[in-house]
Design an enzyme around this catalytic site. Structure first.
Site, PDB file in Angstrom:
ATOM      1  N   GLY A 141       0.868   6.301   0.754  1.00 41.00           N
ATOM      2  CA  GLY A 141       0.260   5.729  -0.436  1.00 41.00           C
ATOM      3  C   GLY A 141      -0.447   4.414  -0.173  1.00 41.00           C
ATOM      4  N   HIS A 162      19.818  -5.765 -11.336  1.00 44.27           N
ATOM      5  CA  HIS A 162      19.871  -5.022 -10.073  1.00 44.27           C
ATOM      6  C   HIS A 162      18.551  -5.129  -9.301  1.00 44.27           C
ATOM      7  CE1 HIS A 162      20.768  -1.851  -7.207  1.00 44.27           C
ATOM      8  NE2 HIS A 162      21.997  -1.806  -7.682  1.00 44.27           N
ATOM      9  N   GLY A 195       5.045   0.768  -9.907  1.00 48.81           N
ATOM     10  CA  GLY A 195       5.460  -0.055  -8.778  1.00 48.81           C
ATOM     11  C   GLY A 195       5.500   0.766  -7.504  1.00 48.81           C
ATOM     12  N   HIS A 222       1.574   0.609  -7.772  1.00 43.92           N
ATOM     13  CA  HIS A 222       1.072   1.372  -8.919  1.00 43.92           C
ATOM     14  C   HIS A 222       1.128   0.459 -10.136  1.00 43.92           C
ATOM     15  CE1 HIS A 222       1.158   4.243 -12.252  1.00 43.92           C
ATOM     16  NE2 HIS A 222       0.633   5.140 -11.428  1.00 43.92           N
ATOM     17  N   PRO A 223       0.103   0.428 -10.972  1.00 47.88           N
ATOM     18  CA  PRO A 223       0.047  -0.550 -12.066  1.00 47.88           C
ATOM     19  C   PRO A 223       1.205  -0.494 -13.051  1.00 47.88           C
ATOM     20  CG  PRO A 223      -1.671   1.141 -12.291  1.00 47.88           C
ATOM     21  CD  PRO A 223      -1.093   1.266 -10.918  1.00 47.88           C
ATOM     22  N   LYS A 233      -0.848  -1.228  -2.339  1.00 47.23           N
ATOM     23  CA  LYS A 233      -0.816  -1.981  -3.592  1.00 47.23           C
ATOM     24  C   LYS A 233       0.091  -1.234  -4.553  1.00 47.23           C
ATOM     25  CE  LYS A 233      -4.940   0.177  -5.631  1.00 47.23           C
ATOM     26  NZ  LYS A 233      -6.259  -0.069  -6.257  1.00 47.23           N
TER      27      LYS A 233
END
Length: 336
Positions: A161, A80, A170, A166-167, A164
């Protein structure tokens, strides 16, 4: 201000993780978990929750926090489209709640989780502030991997936000919209190309049915003893304009051109009672029968998998509220 939300989470294989995510939602008082569906092929789980807006927001914040702890999008794979651990969070008005109230709620919630967790947030549907983000598919363009490369480029920066990902988490799409019915039709074949061709012809963007989104996938469910099948996965954005029965008949007709039958359909989450009764009416089910019997007739007409009358949102919510009231009465009796 009664609101429904249907958060979609990018995890459908590790059921212990799914359980923790569900628990995070309902730790908030007065949040009702009405439905949960996990799909291993899509590697995705869908929760249907409802409650007063303050309680619901608290539960969704806890869901985001749990997803950060349990899901690493750098390791995620699935059929998905997705951009984050909690991929999409829609707010849907119920009862007397107005759409404008859900728009404000979506924007406030999006800003809050962006500031608290450093998550890029994209506003979509009625909450979108840009015309090119009304459609969820446009927000998800390129999916997680593509967004990782493009998020800082012109036009792809989030509404809230950092520009980039979020590690671990996402990004997330947060929106306000009318009731959406997520519904899959499985073909009696494993020909995914056929499913994709049907999806292109039946969806609105391909000149098909209005207010209908569709795509084709391969579905493997060995745990259910099912053969590999091709699936036409659909979102009905307005069931009054394009009812379930019309989408079923369109897919059936197109599959029939290749000599293929429809094996079954599958509801992801819940559907409004009116949408299911409309199928019953079209199928000629006696309008004088009890609601449960009319719903059973509707399920038979579209070969609905694992049918229960509790698939109707209003019936499920009423049952959950009554169960909560009974639990409170029992607690009062124990204290007396």
């Amino acid at each position: 201000m009664l609101v429904e939300s249907i958060p979609n989470v990018s995890e459908g294989r590790r059921l212990d993780v799914v359980e923790r995510l569900a628990d995070a939602l309902i730790r908030a008082k007065d949040v009702f978990l009405l439905d949960r569906t996990s799909d291993a092929s899509h590697n995705r789980s869908v929760f249907t929750v409802a409650g007063e807006h303050e309680a619901l927001v608290a539960g969704l914040e806890q869901l985001v926090e749990q997803a950060i702890a349990d899901i690493d999008m750098e390791q995620h794979q699935g059929e998905h489209p997705r951009i984050g651990a909690v991929d999409v969070i829609p707010f849907v008005p119920l009862g007397d709640t107005k759409m404008a109230e859900c728009v404000e709620l979506a924007r406030t919630f999006g800003a809050r989780i962006a500031g608290r967790h450093g998550i890029p947030v994209y506003l979509y549907a009625n909450a979108a502030t840009r015309s090119d983000r009304v459609k969820l598919a446009d927000v998800r363009r390129g999916q997680y991997e593509g967004l990782r490369k493009e998020i800082s480029t012109n036009g792809r920066q989030p509404d809230f936000g950092p520009a980039k990902l979020h590690p671990r988490f996402g990004a997330v799409a947060v929106g306000a919209r009318p009731f959406l019915i997520a519904w899959n039709v499985n073909l009696d074949t494993d020909d995914v190309d056929l499913a994709k061709r049907i999806a292109r012809r039946v969806r609105e963007s391909g000149g098909g049915l209005p207010r209908l989104q569709a795509n084709g996938f391969r579905v493997e469910e060995p745990e259910r003893g099912q053969p590999v099948r091709a699936q036409v996965s659909m979102n009905l954005l307005d069931f009054e304009e394009t009812p379930l029965w019309r989408a079923w008949e369109a897919v059936r007709e197109l599959a029939g051109e290749d000599g293929i039958r429809l094996a079954e359909s599958e509801l992801i989450g819940l559907a409004p009672l009116a949408a299911l009764l409309d199928v019953a009416d079209h199928a000629g089910v006696d309008a004088g029968l009890p609601v449960e019997e009319r719903l059973a007739g509707a399920a038979a007409a579209i070969k609905l998998r694992d049918y229960s009358p509790m698939m109707a949102l209003e019936l499920r919510l009423a049952a959950s509220q009554e169960a909560a009231r009974e639990a409170a009465r029992e607690a009062d009796r124990d204290r007396a």
